[in-house]
Motif scaffolding. Structure first.
Motif, PDB file in Angstrom:
ATOM      1  N   PHE A 248       0.853  -1.200   0.000  1.00 35.37           N
ATOM      2  CA  PHE A 248       0.000   0.000   0.000  1.00 35.37           C
ATOM      3  C   PHE A 248       0.886   1.247   0.000  1.00 35.37           C
ATOM      4  O   PHE A 248       1.103   1.862   1.054  1.00 35.37           O
ATOM      5  N   PRO A 249       1.421   1.651  -1.160  1.00 37.06           N
ATOM      6  CA  PRO A 249       2.361   2.772  -1.224  1.00 37.06           C
ATOM      7  C   PRO A 249       1.797   4.096  -0.693  1.00 37.06           C
ATOM      8  O   PRO A 249       2.555   4.948  -0.231  1.00 37.06           O
ATOM      9  N   GLU A 250       0.473   4.258  -0.749  1.00 34.73           N
ATOM     10  CA  GLU A 250      -0.127   5.523  -0.338  1.00 34.73           C
ATOM     11  C   GLU A 250      -0.577   5.517   1.119  1.00 34.73           C
ATOM     12  O   GLU A 250      -1.382   6.355   1.520  1.00 34.73           O
ATOM     13  N   LEU A 251      -0.079   4.585   1.900  1.00 36.72           N
ATOM     14  CA  LEU A 251      -0.443   4.546   3.316  1.00 36.72           C
ATOM     15  C   LEU A 251      -0.128   5.879   4.000  1.00 36.72           C
ATOM     16  O   LEU A 251       0.895   6.515   3.724  1.00 36.72           O
ATOM     17  N   SER A 252      -1.002   6.277   4.916  1.00 34.40           N
ATOM     18  CA  SER A 252      -0.791   7.507   5.670  1.00 34.40           C
ATOM     19  C   SER A 252       0.486   7.416   6.502  1.00 34.40           C
ATOM     20  O   SER A 252       0.680   6.454   7.245  1.00 34.40           O
ATOM     21  N   PHE A 253       1.343   8.418   6.365  1.00 32.50           N
ATOM     22  CA  PHE A 253       2.584   8.441   7.137  1.00 32.50           C
ATOM     23  C   PHE A 253       2.280   8.475   8.631  1.00 32.50           C
ATOM     24  O   PHE A 253       2.914   7.776   9.425  1.00 32.50           O
ATOM     25  N   SER A 254       1.308   9.283   9.026  1.00 33.27           N
ATOM     26  CA  SER A 254       0.954   9.391  10.438  1.00 33.27           C
ATOM     27  C   SER A 254       0.476   8.056  10.984  1.00 33.27           C
ATOM     28  O   SER A 254       0.888   7.627  12.073  1.00 33.27           O
ATOM     29  N   LEU A 255      -0.377   7.368  10.233  1.00 34.71           N
ATOM     30  CA  LEU A 255      -0.909   6.080  10.689  1.00 34.71           C
ATOM     31  C   LEU A 255       0.206   5.052  10.837  1.00 34.71           C
ATOM     32  O   LEU A 255       0.284   4.344  11.848  1.00 34.71           O
ATOM     33  N   THR A 256       1.078   4.953   9.839  1.00 32.60           N
ATOM     34  CA  THR A 256       2.135   3.942   9.884  1.00 32.60           C
ATOM     35  C   THR A 256       3.114   4.207  11.019  1.00 32.60           C
ATOM     36  O   THR A 256       3.588   3.275  11.673  1.00 32.60           O
ATOM     37  N   ARG A 257       3.443   5.465  11.262  1.00 30.36           N
ATOM     38  CA  ARG A 257       4.339   5.794  12.373  1.00 30.36           C
ATOM     39  C   ARG A 257       3.707   5.421  13.705  1.00 30.36           C
ATOM     40  O   ARG A 257       4.373   4.933  14.615  1.00 30.36           O
ATOM     41  N   LYS A 258       2.412   5.665  13.826  1.00 24.40           N
ATOM     42  CA  LYS A 258       1.732   5.342  15.081  1.00 24.40           C
ATOM     43  C   LYS A 258       1.702   3.835  15.315  1.00 24.40           C
ATOM     44  O   LYS A 258       1.969   3.364  16.422  1.00 24.40           O
ATOM     45  N   VAL A 259       1.395   3.063  14.266  1.00 26.70           N
ATOM     46  CA  VAL A 259       1.361   1.606  14.415  1.00 26.70           C
ATOM     47  C   VAL A 259       2.741   1.083  14.785  1.00 26.70           C
ATOM     48  O   VAL A 259       2.904   0.279  15.714  1.00 26.70           O
ATOM     49  N   GLN A 260       3.770   1.536  14.056  1.00 29.23           N
ATOM     50  CA  GLN A 260       5.136   1.057  14.294  1.00 29.23           C
ATOM     51  C   GLN A 260       5.605   1.368  15.702  1.00 29.23           C
ATOM     52  O   GLN A 260       6.227   0.540  16.370  1.00 29.23           O
ATOM     53  N   THR A 261       5.297   2.573  16.181  1.00 26.61           N
ATOM     54  CA  THR A 261       5.783   2.997  17.492  1.00 26.61           C
ATOM     55  C   THR A 261       4.942   2.432  18.627  1.00 26.61           C
ATOM     56  O   THR A 261       5.482   2.003  19.659  1.00 26.61           O
ATOM     57  N   LEU A 262       3.623   2.390  18.443  1.00 24.81           N
ATOM     58  CA  LEU A 262       2.756   1.914  19.514  1.00 24.81           C
ATOM     59  C   LEU A 262       2.944   0.419  19.768  1.00 24.81           C
ATOM     60  O   LEU A 262       2.815  -0.036  20.912  1.00 24.81           O
ATOM     61  N   THR A 263       3.257  -0.355  18.734  1.00 20.16           N
ATOM     62  CA  THR A 263       3.511  -1.775  18.969  1.00 20.16           C
ATOM     63  C   THR A 263       4.738  -1.967  19.854  1.00 20.16           C
ATOM     64  O   THR A 263       4.824  -2.948  20.604  1.00 20.16           O
ATOM     65  N   TYR A 264       5.663  -1.022  19.791  1.00 18.54           N
ATOM     66  CA  TYR A 264       6.845  -1.080  20.658  1.00 18.54           C
ATOM     67  C   TYR A 264       6.488  -0.654  22.083  1.00 18.54           C
ATOM     68  O   TYR A 264       6.823  -1.344  23.054  1.00 18.54           O
ATOM     69  N   TYR A 265       5.794   0.477  22.212  1.00 18.35           N
ATOM     70  CA  TYR A 265       5.436   0.986  23.538  1.00 18.35           C
ATOM     71  C   TYR A 265       4.537   0.007  24.301  1.00 18.35           C
ATOM     72  O   TYR A 265       4.620  -0.105  25.524  1.00 18.35           O
ATOM     73  N   LEU A 266       3.649  -0.663  23.588  1.00 21.47           N
ATOM     74  CA  LEU A 266       2.758  -1.625  24.238  1.00 21.47           C
ATOM     75  C   LEU A 266       3.415  -2.997  24.399  1.00 21.47           C
ATOM     76  O   LEU A 266       3.118  -3.726  25.339  1.00 21.47           O
ATOM     77  N   GLY A 267       4.316  -3.348  23.478  1.00 27.75           N
ATOM     78  CA  GLY A 267       4.934  -4.673  23.508  1.00 27.75           C
ATOM     79  C   GLY A 267       5.803  -4.903  24.729  1.00 27.75           C
ATOM     80  O   GLY A 267       5.802  -6.003  25.309  1.00 27.75           O
ATOM     81  N   ILE A 268       6.548  -3.885  25.149  1.00 32.90           N
ATOM     82  CA  ILE A 268       7.465  -4.052  26.281  1.00 32.90           C
ATOM     83  C   ILE A 268       6.719  -4.367  27.582  1.00 32.90           C
ATOM     84  O   ILE A 268       7.039  -5.351  28.256  1.00 32.90           O
ATOM     85  N   PRO A 269       5.717  -3.566  27.983  1.00 34.77           N
ATOM     86  CA  PRO A 269       5.019  -3.916  29.236  1.00 34.77           C
ATOM     87  C   PRO A 269       4.266  -5.235  29.147  1.00 34.77           C
ATOM     88  O   PRO A 269       4.187  -5.971  30.136  1.00 34.77           O
ATOM     89  N   VAL A 270       3.721  -5.573  27.976  1.00 32.82           N
ATOM     90  CA  VAL A 270       3.020  -6.849  27.831  1.00 32.82           C
ATOM     91  C   VAL A 270       4.003  -8.014  27.990  1.00 32.82           C
ATOM     92  O   VAL A 270       3.704  -9.020  28.652  1.00 32.82           O
ATOM     93  N   ALA A 271       5.186  -7.891  27.401  1.00 36.25           N
ATOM     94  CA  ALA A 271       6.209  -8.931  27.559  1.00 36.25           C
ATOM     95  C   ALA A 271       6.611  -9.064  29.026  1.00 36.25           C
ATOM     96  O   ALA A 271       6.814 -10.177  29.536  1.00 36.25           O
ATOM     97  N   PHE A 272       6.727  -7.919  29.706  1.00 34.53           N
ATOM     98  CA  PHE A 272       7.097  -7.940  31.123  1.00 34.53           C
ATOM     99  C   PHE A 272       6.015  -8.646  31.944  1.00 34.53           C
ATOM    100  O   PHE A 272       6.311  -9.441  32.852  1.00 34.53           O
ATOM    101  N   LEU A 273       4.738  -8.389  31.622  1.00 31.87           N
ATOM    102  CA  LEU A 273       3.641  -9.044  32.325  1.00 31.87           C
ATOM    103  C   LEU A 273       3.658 -10.552  32.074  1.00 31.87           C
ATOM    104  O   LEU A 273       3.344 -11.344  32.973  1.00 31.87           O
ATOM    105  N   PHE A 274       4.021 -10.956  30.873  1.00 31.37           N
ATOM    106  CA  PHE A 274       4.118 -12.387  30.559  1.00 31.37           C
ATOM    107  C   PHE A 274       5.174 -13.058  31.429  1.00 31.37           C
ATOM    108  O   PHE A 274       4.934 -14.104  32.035  1.00 31.37           O
ATOM    109  N   PHE A 275       6.368 -12.452  31.491  1.00 31.88           N
ATOM    110  CA  PHE A 275       7.432 -13.048  32.305  1.00 31.88           C
ATOM    111  C   PHE A 275       7.081 -12.996  33.797  1.00 31.88           C
ATOM    112  O   PHE A 275       7.444 -13.890  34.554  1.00 31.88           O
ATOM    113  N   ARG A 276       6.369 -11.952  34.200  1.00 33.53           N
ATOM    114  CA  ARG A 276       5.916 -11.866  35.585  1.00 33.53           C
ATOM    115  C   ARG A 276       4.968 -13.032  35.903  1.00 33.53           C
ATOM    116  O   ARG A 276       5.019 -13.620  36.986  1.00 33.53           O
TER     117      ARG A 276
END
Length: 308
Positions: A248-276
Motif C-alpha cells: 500500500f504505497p499511499e499509506l498515511s505516514f501518520s498512521l504507519t508511524r503510530k502503528v510502528q511505534t505503539l507496537t513497541y510501547y505496548l509490547g514491552i510492558p506486555v512482555a514484562f507481564l508475561f514473564f511476571r
C-alpha cells in the motif's frame, strides 16, 4: 545446540550476492573494476551536502558546498561551521560514481526521512511525498523502492533533495544500494518473503494463545503472550523491507508511524507481564505495574501529540 548446528550448516549455503566494500571519497566513488550487473554495491562514504538548499542537478555545480558528510547518517550528526545541524530542515545530497560501461542498473532506496526527490544523470527517477521548506509545504511519506536507470560510461551523478519536519532526525539511516536489477529485486523479494513468514508465524502463535486464554481464563500468561505475538507480528510489516509500504504505497505516514511505534510501547510492558506471570519470583509485582503504567503513558502521549 540445534540452533547452533543449523546456523553452521546453513552458513555455507548462503545465496547472498557479492558486495563491494569501496567507499566514496570527496563525493566520488570509483566502481569501474566491478561487474555491477552481477552484484550489489552500497554507496557509503563521503557525499556532498548542501544544507537548507533544494538544488536540482543543473544548479548544484554553481552553489556553495556546506560540507562533505558521512553517508548514510541522520543529518543531526553533522556540523557546519561549528554548529550542529537540527533535525527539522531541508538539504541536497550529491554523489558521483564511475562505471566502466553503459548499462542498465538499479538503485535500492530505503526509507528516507521524510520526503525526497532523486535524480540520476539529471533525470528524476524516484520520489516519496512532497518536499518543502516548511511543515505546511511538505507531505511526509515512506516509500522504499527499487528504480532502474541507464548508466553512462565514465562519470554518473546522483542528486537527492530531502526535507523533514515530521521526525526528530532527518536524512536516512540505511545505505542506498547500486547493482543489477535482478540482483536487487531478488534481495528485496527474499526480504519481503522472510518478513511475511515471520508475520504469519507470530500471528498464528499470538491468536492461538489468545484462543487458549478463552478456554483457560486463569492462565493469563497465554493472554499476554498472545497479545505480544500479535503486536510484534504487525510491527514486522513496517520495519525492514516494510511489506506494508510495498503493498500500500499511499499509506498515511501518520498512521504507519503510530502503528510502528505503539507496537513497541505496548509490547514491552506486555512482555514484562508475561514473564511476571510465568516467573513470579524473578519479576516483582510493583515493577510490573510501573512498566505497564509507563507504557500506557507513552501510548496516550503518542496518540494525542504530533508525531515529532
Amino acid at each position: 545446540m540445534i540452533i547452533t548446528f543449523m546456523a553452521l550448516a546453513l552458513s555455507g549455503c548462503s545465496t547472498q550476492n557479492a558486495q563491494a566494500t569501496t567507499l566514496a571519497k570527496a563525493g566520488l566513488i570509483d566502481l569501474q573494476q566491478y561487474q555491477l550487473k552481477d552484484m550489489a554495491v552500497t554507496l557509503d562514504g563521503e557525499w556532498e551536502f548542501y544544507w537548507n538548499q533544494l538544488l536540482e542537478p543543473d544548479q548544484i555545480r554553481h552553489e556553495k558546498l556546506s560540507a562533505m558528510v558521512s553517508f548514510p547518517s541522520s543529518w543531526n550528526r553533522y556540523q557546519i561551521d561549528g554548529e550542529k545541524v537540527p533535525g527539522f530542515g531541508y538539504a541536497t545530497y550529491r554523489l558521483r560514481f564511475l562505471t566502466a560501461e553503459e548499462q542498465i542498473l538499479s538503485l535500492k532506496i530505503p526509507k528516507i526521512r521524510t520526503a525526497y526527490i532523486l535524480w540520476v544523470n539529471g533525470e528524476e527517477i524516484a520520489k516519496a511525498g512532497a518536499i518543502g521548506t516548511g511543515s505546511e509545504k511538505m507531505i511526509p511519506q515512506y516509500n522504499p523502492q527499487i528504480v532502474s536507470f541507464l548508466s553512462k560510461e565514465g562519470e554518473n551523478e546522483i542528486v537527492i533533495q530531502m526535507s523533514n519536519y515530521h521526525m526528530q532526525s532527518g536524512g536516512l539511516l540505511n545505505s542506498i544500494v547500486l547493482g543489477g536489477e535482478d540482483i536487487l529485486l531478488s534481495s528485496r523479494y527474499k526480504g519481503l518473503a522472510y518478513e511475511l513468514f515471520v508475520f504469519g508465524a507470530l500471528s498464528m502463535a499470538g491468536f492461538y494463545h489468545l484462543a487458549l486464554f478463552l478456554f483457560r481464563r486463569k492462565d493469563k500468561s497465554a493472554l499476554y503472550f498472545g497479545i505480544f505475538g500479535v503486536l510484534i507480528a504487525f510491527r514486522t510489516l513496517f520495519v525492514g523491507e516494510s511489506f506494508a509500504f510495498f503493498a500500500f504505497p499511499e499509506l498515511s505516514f501518520s498512521l504507519t508511524r503510530k502503528v510502528q511505534t505503539l507496537t513497541y510501547y505496548l509490547g514491552i510492558p506486555v512482555a514484562f507481564l508475561f514473564f511476571r506471570e510465568i516467573l513470579p519470583l524473578y519479576f516483582h509485582k510493583i515493577i510490573a505495574k510501573i512498566t505497564l503504567i509507563m507504557g500506557l503513558v507513552y501510548t496516550v502521549a503518542f496518540i494525542v501529540k504530533p508525531i515529532r
